[in-house]
Design a protein around this motif. Structure first.
Motif, PDB file in Angstrom:
ATOM      1  N   ASN A 169       0.827  -1.219   0.000  1.00  0.00           N
ATOM      2  CA  ASN A 169       0.000   0.000   0.000  1.00  0.00           C
ATOM      3  C   ASN A 169       0.855   1.260   0.000  1.00  0.00           C
ATOM      4  O   ASN A 169       0.495   2.268  -0.624  1.00  0.00           O
ATOM      5  N   SER A 170       1.993   1.221   0.686  1.00  0.00           N
ATOM      6  CA  SER A 170       2.863   2.397   0.745  1.00  0.00           C
ATOM      7  C   SER A 170       3.337   2.790  -0.647  1.00  0.00           C
ATOM      8  O   SER A 170       3.582   3.970  -0.924  1.00  0.00           O
ATOM      9  N   ALA A 171       3.453   1.798  -1.541  1.00  0.00           N
ATOM     10  CA  ALA A 171       3.848   2.079  -2.923  1.00  0.00           C
ATOM     11  C   ALA A 171       2.652   2.486  -3.778  1.00  0.00           C
ATOM     12  O   ALA A 171       2.676   3.515  -4.459  1.00  0.00           O
ATOM     13  N   LEU A 172       1.578   1.698  -3.708  1.00  0.00           N
ATOM     14  CA  LEU A 172       0.407   1.961  -4.552  1.00  0.00           C
ATOM     15  C   LEU A 172      -0.293   3.268  -4.190  1.00  0.00           C
ATOM     16  O   LEU A 172      -0.917   3.906  -5.045  1.00  0.00           O
ATOM     17  N   GLU A 173      -0.202   3.677  -2.922  1.00  0.00           N
ATOM     18  CA  GLU A 173      -0.873   4.900  -2.480  1.00  0.00           C
ATOM     19  C   GLU A 173       0.101   6.066  -2.319  1.00  0.00           C
ATOM     20  O   GLU A 173      -0.251   7.109  -1.766  1.00  0.00           O
ATOM     21  N   HIS A 174       1.326   5.859  -2.814  1.00  0.00           N
ATOM     22  CA  HIS A 174       2.363   6.894  -2.668  1.00  0.00           C
ATOM     23  C   HIS A 174       1.959   8.164  -3.420  1.00  0.00           C
ATOM     24  O   HIS A 174       1.576   8.116  -4.584  1.00  0.00           O
ATOM     25  N   LYS A 175       2.037   9.295  -2.748  1.00  0.00           N
ATOM     26  CA  LYS A 175       1.618  10.571  -3.344  1.00  0.00           C
ATOM     27  C   LYS A 175       2.734  11.220  -4.163  1.00  0.00           C
ATOM     28  O   LYS A 175       2.476  12.114  -4.970  1.00  0.00           O
ATOM     29  N   SER A 177       6.597  10.540  -6.442  1.00  0.00           N
ATOM     30  CA  SER A 177       6.929   9.899  -7.711  1.00  0.00           C
ATOM     31  C   SER A 177       7.077   8.385  -7.562  1.00  0.00           C
ATOM     32  O   SER A 177       7.671   7.891  -6.614  1.00  0.00           O
ATOM     33  N   LEU A 178       6.505   7.662  -8.508  1.00  0.00           N
ATOM     34  CA  LEU A 178       6.542   6.211  -8.528  1.00  0.00           C
ATOM     35  C   LEU A 178       6.901   5.744  -9.938  1.00  0.00           C
ATOM     36  O   LEU A 178       6.302   6.179 -10.921  1.00  0.00           O
ATOM     37  N   VAL A 179       7.887   4.863 -10.035  1.00  0.00           N
ATOM     38  CA  VAL A 179       8.234   4.208 -11.293  1.00  0.00           C
ATOM     39  C   VAL A 179       8.065   2.708 -11.094  1.00  0.00           C
ATOM     40  O   VAL A 179       8.437   2.173 -10.044  1.00  0.00           O
ATOM     41  N   SER A 180       7.484   2.024 -12.073  1.00  0.00           N
ATOM     42  CA  SER A 180       7.263   0.586 -11.973  1.00  0.00           C
ATOM     43  C   SER A 180       8.029  -0.146 -13.063  1.00  0.00           C
ATOM     44  O   SER A 180       8.241   0.388 -14.154  1.00  0.00           O
ATOM     45  N   VAL A 181       8.443  -1.368 -12.755  1.00  0.00           N
ATOM     46  CA  VAL A 181       9.121  -2.234 -13.716  1.00  0.00           C
ATOM     47  C   VAL A 181       8.367  -3.549 -13.760  1.00  0.00           C
ATOM     48  O   VAL A 181       8.194  -4.213 -12.734  1.00  0.00           O
ATOM     49  N   LEU A 199      -1.770   3.832 -14.150  1.00  0.00           N
ATOM     50  CA  LEU A 199      -2.564   4.862 -13.477  1.00  0.00           C
ATOM     51  C   LEU A 199      -1.819   5.451 -12.293  1.00  0.00           C
ATOM     52  O   LEU A 199      -1.983   6.630 -11.962  1.00  0.00           O
ATOM     53  N   LYS A 200      -0.985   4.616 -11.651  1.00  0.00           N
ATOM     54  CA  LYS A 200      -0.311   5.026 -10.416  1.00  0.00           C
ATOM     55  C   LYS A 200       1.080   5.606 -10.636  1.00  0.00           C
ATOM     56  O   LYS A 200       1.584   6.345  -9.794  1.00  0.00           O
ATOM     57  N   SER A 201       1.721   5.244 -11.753  1.00  0.00           N
ATOM     58  CA  SER A 201       3.140   5.532 -11.954  1.00  0.00           C
ATOM     59  C   SER A 201       3.389   6.672 -12.936  1.00  0.00           C
ATOM     60  O   SER A 201       2.587   6.926 -13.839  1.00  0.00           O
ATOM     61  N   GLN A 202       4.554   7.303 -12.757  1.00  0.00           N
ATOM     62  CA  GLN A 202       5.002   8.280 -13.742  1.00  0.00           C
ATOM     63  C   GLN A 202       5.481   7.558 -15.005  1.00  0.00           C
ATOM     64  O   GLN A 202       5.243   7.995 -16.115  1.00  0.00           O
ATOM     65  N   GLN A 290      11.967   9.243  -8.884  1.00  0.00           N
ATOM     66  CA  GLN A 290      11.554   7.941  -8.383  1.00  0.00           C
ATOM     67  C   GLN A 290      11.785   7.805  -6.884  1.00  0.00           C
ATOM     68  O   GLN A 290      12.764   7.219  -6.446  1.00  0.00           O
ATOM     69  N   GLU A 291      10.883   8.337  -6.120  1.00  0.00           N
ATOM     70  CA  GLU A 291      10.944   8.155  -4.664  1.00  0.00           C
ATOM     71  C   GLU A 291      10.598   6.709  -4.306  1.00  0.00           C
ATOM     72  O   GLU A 291      11.080   6.177  -3.316  1.00  0.00           O
ATOM     73  N   MET A 292       9.766   6.103  -5.142  1.00  0.00           N
ATOM     74  CA  MET A 292       9.290   4.744  -4.907  1.00  0.00           C
ATOM     75  C   MET A 292       9.387   3.952  -6.214  1.00  0.00           C
ATOM     76  O   MET A 292       9.099   4.481  -7.293  1.00  0.00           O
TER      77      MET A 292
END
Length: 373
Positions: A169-175, A177-181, A199-202, A290-292
């Motif tokens: 949740n800390s990642a999916l609800e992170h307010k 910057s989020l990058v996913s692989v 939807l959640k990631s930059q 990418q904070e997360m």
């Protein structure tokens, strides 16, 4: 969702549903990571009460049919040594004794996988408190992972379960910057995951056979590479988000058994080539704040060292990153252990399918049941 700390376990009869599904060969446990991860919740309960029952499934037996190969007895023996205590090993929930005990493989019981009402009631009525600590099975609507939670007098999440939910949740609800692989073989198996992460990631970096399908959608030649023709249109639609990070260079060979591998531009792939690995696109990764970071799935066939460079470079990059990295999935853990160490990552989920379902935005049955209680 109630936590262990929210409930008084003092002198209560406590049932703990765990995930103790570990590899066993000739009665010997091959990897005890999951067993070690289960210890904190068991020890927490034993500090409060003497009456603790351990519950788990093991493998995929035919319901109602006993199989010595799928017995939890070797696991029970492991816990006897780890806890330095005798553990009563019982076959079912008909008469659960006081003290420390373990119930045989829950999937031997008729009605477990179908969330049978009578079995759910039997499990729930055997305890005053029911603790769900098997996040890896949270996506299964089984009697011991769903029905028993709803029907129990009191229920809560165990330490491992709560930790999984908190970290994901800390990642999916992170307010920020989020990058996913997202790597792996097929877009189709991770379609909902990619959609939700877009939807959640930059940015979302893709790898493995998934990247091949996106390269095809972007108009590149992929030769004889694994890709999903029926997913090219979907991949093209996702590319229009301008959030997908594609590789600039790939590693190609004539076959999986080839000893000759070449690194080529995605513009220079030949019709006879197979893309078996990608060059980790560090520049684009670093260009996105990418904070997360969320990671699931390898970038290539990393089990073969010839096609491991992309995954290895990704692991080393993430291990040294200042970002909070949340990783999960069987192949992902294998890659981390091969090229680095799990301790170098903020959080590594061992949940497999449940991790993917949660990343897709789905409500997991066990969480739904715990939220009701």
């Amino acid at each position: 969702m109630k936590l262990l700390s929210d409930i008084d376990l003092s002198n209560k009869k406590v049932g703990i549903r765990l995930d103790l599904n570990v590899p066993v060969k000739n009665g010997e446990i091959q990897s005890d990571e999951r067993l070690k991860a289960a210890l904190p919740t068991i020890q927490y309960a034993l500090n409060e009460t003497e009456s603790v029952t351990i519950i788990s499934h093991f493998g995929r037996p035919d319901e109602g049919v006993y199989s010595s190969e799928l017995s939890l007895k070797p696991v029970c023996d492991w816990f006897c040594k780890a806890l330095n205590r005798d553990i009563q090993f019982i076959s079912n929930f008909d008469q659960v004794p006081d003290g420390l005990c373990m119930v045989e493989n829950s999937r031997f019981l008729v009605g477990e996988s179908g969330n049978d009402d009578s079995l759910s009631n039997l499990i729930a009525s055997s305890f005053e408190v029911y603790v769900m600590d098997a996040f890896a099975t949270a996506h299964r609507k089984s009697a011991s992972t769903y029905g028993a939670i709803l029907k129990s007098e009191q229920s809560c999440a165990g330490l491992l379960f709560a930790n999984e939910v908190l970290n994901i949740n800390s990642a999916l609800e992170h307010k920020g910057s989020l990058v996913s692989v997202v790597g792996g073989a097929k877009v189709s198996t991770k379609l909902e995951v990619i959609k939700n992460l877009l939807l959640k990631s930059q940015k979302v970096m893709v790898g493995g056979g998934i990247a091949n399908t996106f390269l095809k959608a972007a108009g590149h030649e992929v030769g004889n590479s694994l890709f999903e023709d029926d997913m090219v249109r979907t991949a093209s639609e996702m590319l229009s988000s301008n959030k997908i990070i594609l590789p600039n260079e790939v590693y190609v060979a004539n076959s999986l058994d080839s000893d000759e591998v070449s690194c080529v531009s995605v513009n220079n792939v030949m019709p006879e080539d197979m893309i078996l690995d990608i060059e980790f696109n560090k520049e684009e990764m670093e260009s996105a704040a990418q904070e997360m970071i969320i990671w699931n799935g390898p970038l290539g066939i990393f089990e073969n060292d010839l096609f491991a460079k992309g995954t290895r470079d990704l692991v080393l990059y993430l291990a040294e990153s200042n970002s909070n990295v949340i990783a999960g999935g069987g192949e992902t853990i294998f890659a981390i252990n091969k090229f680095s160490n799990m301790s170098n990552f903020h959080y590594v989920s061992t949940a497999g399918g449940a991790f993917l379902e949660y990343l897709s935005g789905s409500t997991l049955p066990s969480i739904e049941a715990l939220d009701v209680k």
